[in-house]
Design a protein around this motif. Structure first.
Motif, PDB file in Angstrom:
ATOM      1  N   ALA A 254       0.838  -1.209   0.000  1.00  0.00           N
ATOM      2  CA  ALA A 254       0.000   0.000   0.000  1.00  0.00           C
ATOM      3  C   ALA A 254       0.866   1.249   0.000  1.00  0.00           C
ATOM      4  O   ALA A 254       0.529   2.231  -0.665  1.00  0.00           O
ATOM      5  CB  ALA A 254      -0.921  -0.019   1.223  1.00  0.00           C
TER       6      ALA A 254
ATOM      7  N   HIS B 149     -14.881   6.664  -2.662  1.00  0.00           N
ATOM      8  CA  HIS B 149     -14.142   5.463  -2.306  1.00  0.00           C
ATOM      9  C   HIS B 149     -12.636   5.721  -2.306  1.00  0.00           C
ATOM     10  O   HIS B 149     -11.897   5.242  -1.438  1.00  0.00           O
ATOM     11  CB  HIS B 149     -14.502   4.346  -3.287  1.00  0.00           C
ATOM     12  CG  HIS B 149     -13.761   3.061  -2.990  1.00  0.00           C
ATOM     13  ND1 HIS B 149     -14.056   2.273  -1.893  1.00  0.00           N
ATOM     14  CD2 HIS B 149     -12.730   2.466  -3.647  1.00  0.00           C
ATOM     15  CE1 HIS B 149     -13.235   1.224  -1.884  1.00  0.00           C
ATOM     16  NE2 HIS B 149     -12.438   1.310  -2.972  1.00  0.00           N
ATOM     17  N   ALA B 150     -12.189   6.525  -3.281  1.00  0.00           N
ATOM     18  CA  ALA B 150     -10.750   6.848  -3.356  1.00  0.00           C
ATOM     19  C   ALA B 150     -10.302   7.658  -2.142  1.00  0.00           C
ATOM     20  O   ALA B 150      -9.237   7.424  -1.565  1.00  0.00           O
ATOM     21  CB  ALA B 150     -10.448   7.616  -4.639  1.00  0.00           C
ATOM     22  N   GLN B 151     -11.144   8.599  -1.750  1.00  0.00           N
ATOM     23  CA  GLN B 151     -10.787   9.408  -0.584  1.00  0.00           C
ATOM     24  C   GLN B 151     -10.747   8.552   0.674  1.00  0.00           C
ATOM     25  O   GLN B 151      -9.889   8.731   1.558  1.00  0.00           O
ATOM     26  CB  GLN B 151     -11.800  10.545  -0.410  1.00  0.00           C
ATOM     27  CG  GLN B 151     -11.718  11.592  -1.520  1.00  0.00           C
ATOM     28  CD  GLN B 151     -12.753  12.688  -1.354  1.00  0.00           C
ATOM     29  OE1 GLN B 151     -13.597  12.623  -0.444  1.00  0.00           O
ATOM     30  NE2 GLN B 151     -12.704  13.680  -2.246  1.00  0.00           N
TER      31      GLN B 151
ATOM     32  N   MET C  73      -4.590   7.041  -7.595  1.00  0.00           N
ATOM     33  CA  MET C  73      -5.238   5.732  -7.703  1.00  0.00           C
ATOM     34  C   MET C  73      -4.819   5.057  -8.997  1.00  0.00           C
ATOM     35  O   MET C  73      -4.559   5.705 -10.019  1.00  0.00           O
ATOM     36  CB  MET C  73      -6.764   5.894  -7.672  1.00  0.00           C
ATOM     37  CG  MET C  73      -7.283   6.506  -6.366  1.00  0.00           C
ATOM     38  SD  MET C  73      -6.912   5.462  -4.946  1.00  0.00           S
ATOM     39  CE  MET C  73      -7.932   4.045  -5.375  1.00  0.00           C
TER      40      MET C  73
ATOM     41  N   PRO D 169       0.273   7.585  -2.416  1.00  0.00           N
ATOM     42  CA  PRO D 169      -1.067   7.922  -1.932  1.00  0.00           C
ATOM     43  C   PRO D 169      -1.615   9.106  -2.683  1.00  0.00           C
ATOM     44  O   PRO D 169      -0.910  10.057  -2.987  1.00  0.00           O
ATOM     45  CB  PRO D 169      -0.832   8.244  -0.456  1.00  0.00           C
ATOM     46  CG  PRO D 169       0.440   7.561  -0.117  1.00  0.00           C
ATOM     47  CD  PRO D 169       1.251   7.584  -1.360  1.00  0.00           C
TER      48      PRO D 169
ATOM     49  N   GLU E  17      -7.553   5.849   4.771  1.00  0.00           N
ATOM     50  CA  GLU E  17      -7.143   4.597   5.428  1.00  0.00           C
ATOM     51  C   GLU E  17      -5.619   4.436   5.376  1.00  0.00           C
ATOM     52  O   GLU E  17      -4.981   4.060   6.358  1.00  0.00           O
ATOM     53  CB  GLU E  17      -7.847   3.434   4.729  1.00  0.00           C
ATOM     54  CG  GLU E  17      -7.496   2.070   5.340  1.00  0.00           C
ATOM     55  CD  GLU E  17      -8.167   0.930   4.572  1.00  0.00           C
ATOM     56  OE1 GLU E  17      -7.805  -0.215   4.835  1.00  0.00           O
ATOM     57  OE2 GLU E  17      -9.049   1.207   3.723  1.00  0.00           O
ATOM     58  N   GLN E  18      -5.055   4.736   4.191  1.00  0.00           N
ATOM     59  CA  GLN E  18      -3.596   4.638   4.050  1.00  0.00           C
ATOM     60  C   GLN E  18      -2.886   5.656   4.952  1.00  0.00           C
ATOM     61  O   GLN E  18      -1.869   5.370   5.572  1.00  0.00           O
ATOM     62  CB  GLN E  18      -3.202   4.878   2.590  1.00  0.00           C
ATOM     63  CG  GLN E  18      -3.636   3.759   1.656  1.00  0.00           C
ATOM     64  CD  GLN E  18      -3.293   4.094   0.217  1.00  0.00           C
ATOM     65  OE1 GLN E  18      -2.969   5.223  -0.099  1.00  0.00           O
ATOM     66  NE2 GLN E  18      -3.401   3.097  -0.650  1.00  0.00           N
TER      67      GLN E  18
ATOM     68  N   ARG F  95     -10.040   5.436   0.767  1.00  0.00           N
ATOM     69  CA  ARG F  95      -8.826   4.624   0.695  1.00  0.00           C
ATOM     70  C   ARG F  95      -7.590   5.439   1.109  1.00  0.00           C
ATOM     71  O   ARG F  95      -6.721   4.966   1.844  1.00  0.00           O
ATOM     72  CB  ARG F  95      -8.653   4.101  -0.730  1.00  0.00           C
ATOM     73  CG  ARG F  95      -7.348   3.324  -0.930  1.00  0.00           C
ATOM     74  CD  ARG F  95      -7.275   2.085  -0.031  1.00  0.00           C
ATOM     75  NE  ARG F  95      -6.006   1.428  -0.169  1.00  0.00           N
ATOM     76  CZ  ARG F  95      -5.725   0.523  -1.130  1.00  0.00           C
ATOM     77  NH1 ARG F  95      -6.678   0.204  -2.014  1.00  0.00           N
ATOM     78  NH2 ARG F  95      -4.566  -0.055  -1.209  1.00  0.00           N
ATOM     79  N   GLN F  96      -7.542   6.681   0.656  1.00  0.00           N
ATOM     80  CA  GLN F  96      -6.412   7.545   1.024  1.00  0.00           C
ATOM     81  C   GLN F  96      -6.382   7.788   2.531  1.00  0.00           C
ATOM     82  O   GLN F  96      -5.321   7.773   3.165  1.00  0.00           O
ATOM     83  CB  GLN F  96      -6.512   8.885   0.292  1.00  0.00           C
ATOM     84  CG  GLN F  96      -6.270   8.777  -1.204  1.00  0.00           C
ATOM     85  CD  GLN F  96      -6.444  10.108  -1.906  1.00  0.00           C
ATOM     86  OE1 GLN F  96      -6.702  11.111  -1.259  1.00  0.00           O
ATOM     87  NE2 GLN F  96      -6.318  10.103  -3.229  1.00  0.00           N
TER      88      GLN F  96
ATOM     89  N   SER G  29     -14.125  -2.564 -11.991  1.00  0.00           N
ATOM     90  CA  SER G  29     -13.660  -2.017 -10.710  1.00  0.00           C
ATOM     91  C   SER G  29     -14.376  -0.726 -10.397  1.00  0.00           C
ATOM     92  O   SER G  29     -14.744   0.040 -11.309  1.00  0.00           O
ATOM     93  CB  SER G  29     -12.155  -1.753 -10.756  1.00  0.00           C
ATOM     94  OG  SER G  29     -11.909  -0.766 -11.725  1.00  0.00           O
TER      95      SER G  29
END
Length: 878
Positions: free
Chosen positions: A47, A68-70, A55, A52, A75-76, A72-73, A62
């Motif tokens: 990851a 969703h991208a935000q 994407m 970061p 979360e990272q 994920r960011q 997909s």
């Protein structure tokens, strides 16, 4: 500073660890980390490797939702911050557990990458600010850090590293491959940004911490603050290790001093005398082991010969806190009495008062003193009246007795010498351990003689001749040391060596002269061929021929080379003197350009020719040699700059002049004066300047032959030379060259060919008695009334008394107590219209340079003639 935390022990351990292959270490570390963290570690690594905020491209099927991208960011980001906080926690744990700087930075680097808070990490430490880095640690580079380490340890720092050490505490490099292309780690950082921070604490710089993180986090202030916290923690930890190392060394020094002290050192409780600790010397002197002492007290071991003495000592300590040099008696384990010198003080240990005591065993010295006392009258009659130093000491080097000459020579009082180790009288550079080995070769009746150096109490070293003899006194072997100060003998030997060096120098100069003369002779032959062939070629060429100009240049070069050879021959004293009729002004003027280069830009050169200097019959090369030598000496006398004045005059030396100057010969001369504003010379030095080998320059910077050669050349031309100088006022050399009969230009006739007499009253001030008497006689014979004084103060007193009748003051510029200018200024307070004529051995222009005279005042130079003096006086009065 941080230097002492990098001890030689630390460096050895570091080199042993670094000798392992760093690449293999990286692989093993990576495998261990992977195994420890499992799938979660691998997932986080993958990851983080993806930048970061960027994407991957959408794939069929997909989700491509922005929310969703935000998520994920975020979360990272949260995962990264968690790992960074874990790294900080690990660093803080290391601060508690680690005590050595190398282990700390190695484990800190591993921790920073193992937690995945950072992808790469390296730390470099330096012993002192400004010195090369000596220790490095790294993690995450898989063996690729070696080139960077070598650069750091050689002191080859990238600009960003130099900025951290010299200017900024914290820098960020967003794109290392492009911003730092020359960095050996640029390709390792790849798509990561780099944080670098100075490791310091309270102004002490210990090194650098550098890590890499995803570029998206580089601008985050929270990320930067966490990294600052890590660097601050490491700086604090290094400071703590530094303090711990200082404390450890201090304790180590104390322990060494305690264990190796020659005196018995004890720590006892003040309340009951219970031993807290003793050093090995206690066991040696008293015979009790350390275990026996610690299990008992001073009372229990009965080490005091008299209990009342102990009580007195305890009372003194409790009242004053400290005692020194208290002589008392003790008892050893074998029951024998020990005479000791006790020094003690009260200390606090574990919150209770204790006594720290030092006991020096002087039993043997006392025994020897008692034995010596039996034959004191006869023995002391021998040693006390001796002109040499006599020292009696035992085989351990302890001084037992000395004679008065020893105290006088070494500067110590007798009580200071008694009990001192004789080795302490030797200079530090030659001092040896007092272990008795120096006297093992001594045999009774066979003295040992040697020369060595000794040191007085004030630190001054001096040479001595030492005679050591082994004697036996009351069953004890002692050493009688006879020392004789041989400073005068050594000085005489040095003087002899100096004269021998001068002789060898003269031989060397003679050999150089022979070589120079031989080379110059052969070179002259070559120049003859070149010049002759050039002349022949010029005769055969027309005036308009294109080669003619080049041949004329060759001819000029030959003439210059011939002059240079003439100078070489003058040095070798093989030259044939070729006098010619010269104008002194033109000869000096030709040399001015070269003189300017020789003396340097920091010295102002003044050239003041007189049109009346006239012609002389002399060797041009010798004149140039004389002038060059005197100008170089003047330059050396003015290292911080000054003024060099070269001037010419027409000089007439008559019989009146000879009265005061026995060296003078009557006649008409062209006078060449060279004056400087340098350090000057005293009368003692001035009396030796023309002696061969005499020099005031440092050893190796002057042969002492320069002025001797000048003197010889002047004498060879039937001329005269006179030097005038005073400390701090510069020097003036006057060279008298006989004027040639066929002068190119006759001097202008003076305005008054014959000076007229006068009837005025003149105040004459001159410190030289002969000059004063002569001037007074000249003036009185010419009709003047003269009041004479030996210095400026006397002249001022006369003027205050007779100011109403004095018409003119003739004042020497430099006089004791008060100079002529100062006296004149005081006289002008009484009469501002007073006329004055000044006289000086310095040149007029040099005096003006030093602001001794104003331009409206008149000066005549010594030596002056009768006519010159009378005409100058008449000019001022009229």
């Amino acid at each position: 500073m941080a230097g002492y935390i990098l001890t030689s022990r630390h460096l050895r351990e570091y080199e042993n660890r670094r000798s392992m292959n760093e690449g293999n270490q990286g692989k093993i570390r990576f495998m261990s980390e992977t195994k420890q963290n499992g799938k979660e570690l691998e997932k986080q690594r993958i990851a983080d490797e993806a930048a970061p905020g960027i994407m991957p491209a959408s794939q069929p099927g997909s989700p491509n939702d922005a929310g969703h991208a935000q998520a994920r960011q975020a979360e990272q980001r949260a995962a990264h911050m968690k790992q960074t906080l874990l790294a900080i926690r690990g660093i803080k744990q290391l601060m508690i557990t680690e005590t050595e700087p190398m282990r700390l930075i190695e484990r800190a680097c591993a921790n920073l990458t193992r937690t995945l808070g950072f992808h790469h990490a390296w730390i470099a430490l330096m012993p002192e600010p400004g010195q090369h880095i000596m220790i490095t640690a790294s993690s995450g580079f898989n063996g690729e850090f070696e080139a960077m380490r070598e650069n750091l340890e050689r002191g080859e720092y990238a600009p960003c590293i130099r900025r951290i050490l010299d200017q900024e505490e914290f820098i960020i490099v967003n794109d290392p491959p492009n911003e730092c292309p020359d960095c050996p780690l640029a390709t390792q950082y790849a798509s990561h940004a780099k944080f670098s921070h100075r490791l310091s604490f309270q102004g002490h710089i210990y090194g650098i911490l550098s890590v890499s993180i995803p570029r998206a986090y580089a601008g985050d202030s929270e990320e930067q603050n966490l990294f600052r916290e890590i660097a601050g923690d490491l700086g604090f930890a290094l400071r703590k290790m530094e303090d711990a190392e200082t404390l450890r060394r201090s304790e180590e020094k104390f322990e060494k001093a305690f264990q190796n002290a020659p005196h018995a050192i004890t720590i006892t409780r003040a309340e009951d005398g219970k031993f807290v600790d003793v050093n090995p010397a206690f066991s040696t002197i008293f015979g009790y082991s350390r275990e026996e002492a610690l299990a008992n007290s001073t009372v229990g071991l009965n080490i005091w010969a008299a209990q009342h003495e102990r009580n007195q000592v305890i009372a003194l300590l409790l009242a004053g806190g400290v005692i020194t040099g208290h002589e008392t008696h003790f008892r050893g384990k074998n029951g024998e009495e020990i005479v000791g010198v006790l020094s003690a003080q009260v200390i606090t240990l574990h919150n209770e008062p204790c006594l720290l005591s030092s006991i020096g065993d002087i039993t043997r010295r006392k025994q020897v003193e008692e034995a010596l006392h039996e034959s004191e009258e006869r023995f002391r009659a021998l040693i006390m009246q001796s002109g040499d130093c006599l020292i009696l000491h035992d085989l351990q080097g302890e001084i037992l007795d000395v004679n008065p000459c020893t105290c006088q020579t070494y500067g110590y009082a007798r009580d200071e010498l008694l009990g001192m180790r004789v080795g302490l009288l030797a200079p530090d550079s030659t001092r040896q351990e007092d272990n008795g080995s120096e006297w093992e070769q001594l045999r009774p009746g066979v003295p040992c003689v040697s020369e060595t150096g000794q040191k007085r109490k004030d630190g001054v070293e001096f040479p001595v001749e030492i005679r050591l003899s082994l004697i036996e006194l009351h069953g004890q072997q002692l050493v009688m040391r006879l020392c004789r100060d041989i400073s005068e003998r050594k000085q005489a030997e040095k003087e002899k060596a100096r004269l021998e060096d001068q002789y060898r120098q003269a031989q060397k100069m003679e050999a150089i002269g022979q070589l120079t003369g031989g080379v110059a002779h052969d070179f002259n032959n070559l120049l003859q061929v070149i010049g002759g062939a050039t002349d022949l070629a010029l005769e055969d060429l027309e005036q308009e021929h294109p080669v003619r100009e080049q041949l004329e240049q060759v001819e000029k070069a030959c003439q210059r080379a011939a002059r240079l050879v003439s100078q070489l021959l003058a040095f070798s004293r093989r030259q044939i003197m070729r006098p010619e009729t010269l104008l002194l002004n033109d000869t000096v003027a030709d040399l001015l350009k070269m003189l300017g280069r020789v003396i340097g830009e920091h010295i102002q050169l003044q050239w003041l020719p007189s049109p009346q200097a006239g012609a002389i019959h002399a060797d041009r090369g010798m004149i140039e040699q004389v002038l060059m030598n005197l100008c170089v000496n003047a330059r050396d006398a003015m290292p911080d700059g000054g003024t060099l004045t070269i001037e010419t005059h027409d000089a007439l030396v008559d019989e009146d002049f000879r009265v005061l100057h026995s060296w003078a010969k009557p006649g008409r001369y062209a006078l060449l004066g060279i004056s400087d504003t340098g350090c000057g010379m005293d009368k003692e030095t001035l009396g030796h300047i023309f002696e061969p080998f005499f020099t005031t320059k440092e050893k190796g910077k002057g042969t002492g032959l320069g002025l001797s050669m000048v003197y010889g050349i002047i004498k060879q031309h039937e001329g005269m030379i006179h030097a005038y100088s005073e400390p701090g006022r510069g020097s003036t050399f006057k060279l008298y060259w006989p004027q040639h009969e066929s002068r190119s230009q006759a001097p202008e006739a003076p305005v008054n060919a014959v000076a007229s007499n006068g009837t005025e009253t003149i105040l004459l001030a001159e410190d030289d008695e002969m000059v004063r008497k002569l001037a007074k006689t000249i003036l009185e014979r010419s009709g003047y009334t003269v009041l004479s004084a030996a210095n400026g103060a006397e002249a001022l007193a006369l003027y205050e008394q007779y100011a109403h009748i004095i018409d003119l003051a003739v004042l020497d510029v430099v006089m004791p107590e008060m100079g002529g200018r100062e006296a004149y200024e005081c006289m002008r307070v009484v009469n501002p219209e007073l006329k004055a004529l000044f006289a000086s051995g310095y040149s007029e222009n040099a005096i003006h340079t030093n602001f001794i005279l104003d331009k409206e005042l008149t000066l005549i130079q010594k030596p002056f003639t009768t006519d010159t003096l009378l005409r100058a006086i008449r000019f001022l009065l009229d």
